[in-house]
Design a protein around this motif. Structure first.
Motif, mmCIF file in Angstrom:
data_model
loop_
_atom_site.group_PDB
_atom_site.id
_atom_site.type_symbol
_atom_site.label_atom_id
_atom_site.label_comp_id
_atom_site.label_asym_id
_atom_site.label_seq_id
_atom_site.Cartn_x
_atom_site.Cartn_y
_atom_site.Cartn_z
ATOM 1 N N UNK A 121 7.184 8.878 -0.770
ATOM 2 C CA UNK A 121 7.180 7.539 -1.010
ATOM 3 C C UNK A 121 5.917 6.976 -1.677
ATOM 4 N N UNK A 122 4.938 7.659 -1.674
ATOM 5 C CA UNK A 122 3.692 7.384 -2.580
ATOM 6 C C UNK A 122 4.048 7.633 -3.775
ATOM 7 N N UNK A 123 4.631 8.757 -4.348
ATOM 8 C CA UNK A 123 4.989 9.215 -5.532
ATOM 9 C C UNK A 123 5.914 8.170 -6.276
ATOM 10 N N UNK A 124 6.978 7.690 -5.506
ATOM 11 C CA UNK A 124 8.161 6.745 -5.705
ATOM 12 C C UNK A 124 7.485 5.257 -6.110
ATOM 13 N N UNK A 125 6.460 4.996 -5.405
ATOM 14 C CA UNK A 125 5.725 3.504 -5.395
ATOM 15 C C UNK A 125 4.988 3.753 -6.772
ATOM 16 N N UNK A 126 4.132 4.620 -6.764
ATOM 17 C CA UNK A 126 3.259 5.028 -8.000
ATOM 18 C C UNK A 126 4.112 5.083 -9.352
ATOM 19 N N UNK A 131 0.013 0.223 -6.906
ATOM 20 C CA UNK A 131 -1.256 1.020 -6.701
ATOM 21 C C UNK A 131 -2.235 0.130 -6.042
ATOM 22 N N UNK A 132 -3.400 0.505 -5.881
ATOM 23 C CA UNK A 132 -4.583 0.229 -5.291
ATOM 24 C C UNK A 132 -4.669 -1.400 -5.537
ATOM 25 N N UNK A 133 -4.788 -2.261 -4.454
ATOM 26 C CA UNK A 133 -4.621 -3.807 -4.724
ATOM 27 C C UNK A 133 -3.588 -4.620 -4.647
ATOM 28 N N UNK A 134 -2.309 -3.763 -4.704
ATOM 29 C CA UNK A 134 -0.950 -4.391 -4.442
ATOM 30 C C UNK A 134 -0.980 -4.742 -3.224
ATOM 31 N N UNK A 135 -0.198 -5.757 -2.721
ATOM 32 C CA UNK A 135 0.268 -6.422 -1.392
ATOM 33 C C UNK A 135 1.629 -6.277 -1.639
ATOM 34 N N UNK A 136 2.208 -5.716 -0.555
ATOM 35 C CA UNK A 136 3.767 -5.331 -0.587
ATOM 36 C C UNK A 136 4.186 -5.859 0.937
ATOM 37 N N UNK A 137 4.902 -6.822 0.879
ATOM 38 C CA UNK A 137 5.938 -7.152 1.920
ATOM 39 C C UNK A 137 6.923 -6.194 2.320
ATOM 40 N N UNK A 138 7.032 -5.726 3.543
ATOM 41 C CA UNK A 138 8.143 -4.650 3.782
ATOM 42 C C UNK A 138 9.133 -5.321 4.779
ATOM 43 N N UNK A 139 10.242 -5.717 3.949
ATOM 44 C CA UNK A 139 11.645 -6.377 4.849
ATOM 45 C C UNK A 139 12.149 -5.224 5.641
ATOM 46 N N UNK A 151 6.823 3.942 4.417
ATOM 47 C CA UNK A 151 6.173 3.267 3.338
ATOM 48 C C UNK A 151 4.821 2.675 3.554
ATOM 49 N N UNK A 152 4.658 2.418 5.027
ATOM 50 C CA UNK A 152 3.463 1.868 5.425
ATOM 51 C C UNK A 152 2.508 3.131 5.358
ATOM 52 N N UNK A 153 2.834 4.347 5.903
ATOM 53 C CA UNK A 153 2.002 5.297 5.626
ATOM 54 C C UNK A 153 1.423 5.714 4.241
ATOM 55 N N UNK A 154 2.559 5.669 3.293
ATOM 56 C CA UNK A 154 2.327 5.665 1.872
ATOM 57 C C UNK A 154 1.255 4.719 1.279
ATOM 58 N N UNK A 155 1.313 3.633 1.684
ATOM 59 C CA UNK A 155 0.285 2.613 1.430
ATOM 60 C C UNK A 155 -1.025 2.935 1.600
ATOM 61 N N UNK A 156 -1.242 3.573 2.907
ATOM 62 C CA UNK A 156 -2.490 3.958 3.046
ATOM 63 C C UNK A 156 -3.107 4.745 2.060
ATOM 64 N N UNK A 157 -2.188 5.863 1.736
ATOM 65 C CA UNK A 157 -2.712 6.751 0.604
ATOM 66 C C UNK A 157 -3.122 6.173 -0.519
ATOM 67 N N UNK A 158 -2.367 5.171 -1.078
ATOM 68 C CA UNK A 158 -2.319 4.802 -2.479
ATOM 69 C C UNK A 158 -3.281 3.313 -2.476
ATOM 70 N N UNK A 159 -3.757 3.007 -1.314
ATOM 71 C CA UNK A 159 -4.708 1.697 -1.442
ATOM 72 C C UNK A 159 -4.090 0.424 -1.301
#
Ligand SMILES: [Zn+2]
Length: 451
Positions: A121-126, A131-139, A151-159
């Motif tokens: 998921x980190x690769x997909x999001x990037x 990236x760092x600073x994005x704020x993402x609502x997970x529905x 996705x939440x774990x991925x967010x931790x990796x990419x800030x």
């Protein structure tokens, strides 16, 4: 173009990538034989020497298993979970699939599995510009499925900052207060959200949203375009499952990248009982790929996902990634056959979401296939929701729909011409569809010929 989460792997030359895949095939097969009671027995029963499986092409010679196989090798059918491939001390979580047909399938995830899922998921999001600073609502829901948690774990990796709503029913307050830059959700939930916040006085196009990540179900290019237009930002597709497919569309929007070093997909035609080549549609058959030394709570070799897709390309993408790209997968369970021609929910959806139709419609629809009055007749009845049925140009919608279906499914044209296939349309007020009263995942295309 955005950068990479793991540039070395994501842009690896094809020859090196294939070497890495083959190393992981060997380790994964050995791991299966050493740790999974199901696969140990499966190798023996099918006369397979695990040490003889050396390269990914060797997987094509093995039998295909399915969700049914998993259900038949777990309680209540068997006393124990035959697919479990690690000790309880290594199992971090137990997940289940939603179980639309019978007992849910159980999945066991070691922490290593979670780390690999998060990597995907980190690769997909990037690749989608997050990236760092994005704020993402997970529905997506934080339940027994892995999606939202991964996705939440991925967010931790990419800030990234996650706003873990878990559903799409939040108000415009959340958008004005936290100024999210992305929302992850299904196309229809994101369309409903746009209607609701607009009713609350907030224009989605003027909001903080810079991109939407659509997942959880397949969709038509037409519904994606309409969604992007409603929000005034791009929409990227992801295809994830508890079984471990996590493929994502990059900003080039040229198919979904398969993280080939972590999951191997072959395309299989169940009617031909054989694998198909690139460019031909088939069912995605999944094999987990474990890096040397990794653990897995449960792994799958040659698992039929029951999703249909096509390998679009193994060439380097405009984004620089070398990992192969596949078409939007469609669910086999959402395909009906009309005079031998497969018609998927996505075909119906494309016809509903024709731009001229959307002047009258909300996009919510449901379709049913019935046997006609006479033998050899078929009726496809589509109900569409519209804000005001009194103002609709029914003939125009019907003509546009019919032209679209004929374009997408040319084999149906003669049956439409001689009226052995009849298209019927109805238009309902908001909330008037059958599926809106039903619980669970909405069924948008139902075959009622056998009911
Ligand atoms: Zn790409």
């Amino acid at each position: 173009m955005p950068g990479y989460h793991n540039a070395a792997t994501e842009t690896m030359d094809r020859a090196d990538l294939d070497t890495l895949i083959d190393e992981r095939v060997r380790y994964t097969v050995k791991y299966a034989n050493d740790h999974s009671p199901f696969y140990r027995h499966w190798f023996r029963e099918n006369g397979i020497d695990p040490a003889g499986i050396r390269v990914h092409e060797d997987l094509l010679t093995l039998p295909v298993i399915s969700g049914k196989t998993i259900r038949e090798h777990q309680p209540p059918v068997l006393p124990a979970f035959s697919f479990l491939s690690a000790g309880w001390g290594d199992i971090f979580t137990i997940q289940e699939t939603s179980g639309t047909s019978g007992t849910p399938k159980s999945f066991f995830l070691a922490w290593d599995d979670w780390r690999r899922y998060a990597e995907k998921y980190s690769r997909s999001f990037v690749s989608q510009g997050l990236g760092a600073g994005d704020r993402v609502v997970v529905c997506a829901s934080y339940g027994m499925n892995v999606g939202a948690n991964t996705m939440t774990l991925a967010a931790r990796r990419i800030g990234m900052t996650i706003i873990p709503f878990g559903k799409c029913s939040f108000s415009s307050r959340v958008i004005t207060a936290y100024r999210p830059t992305a929302i992850v959700g299904s196309v229809f939930k994101l369309l409903r959200l746009a209607r609701r916040i607009r009713a609350e006085g907030l224009d989605p196009q003027e909001s903080s949203l810079a991109r939407l990540i659509a997942g959880g179900e397949s969709f038509a290019d037409e519904s994606r375009a309409y969604l992007a237009d409603q929000w005034g930002c791009p929409v990227y597709n992801t295809y994830g499952s508890t079984e471990g497919t996590m493929c994502g569309e990059c900003t080039a929007i040229a198919g979904l990248h398969v993280p080939e070093d972590l999951v191997h997909l072959d395309m299989y035609d169940p009617r031909m009982q054989d694998f198909v080549s690139d460019g031909s549609p088939g069912r995605a058959v999944l094999t987990t790929l474990l890096p040397e030394g990794a653990k897995a709570g449960m792994l799958l070799l040659n698992y039929d996902t029951e999703d249909t897709t096509t390998v679009l390309s193994r060439a380097r993408c405009a984004c620089g990634r070398t990992h192969m790209r596949i078409a939007h997968p469609q669910r086999e369970s959402e395909t009906v056959r009309i005079f031998g021609t497969p018609v998927n929910r996505v075909d119906i959806e494309a016809c509903v979401f024709q731009p001229s139709n959307m002047a009258f419609l909300t996009g919510e629809y449901e379709a049913f296939v019935y046997g006609g009055d006479a033998a050899g007749k078929v009726v496809l009845r589509t109900a569409m929701e519209c804000p005001d049925p009194a103002t609709i140009d029914e003939r125009q919608v019907a003509e546009t729909f019919t032209a679209c279906l004929t374009r997408r499914r040319r084999m149906l044209a003669p049956f439409l011409a001689d009226q052995s296939l009849v298209l019927e349309f109805s238009f309902v007020r908001p909330g008037g569809l059958e599926l809106q009263a039903a619980k669970g995942r909405p069924r948008r295309l139902t075959d009622r010929r056998s009911e």
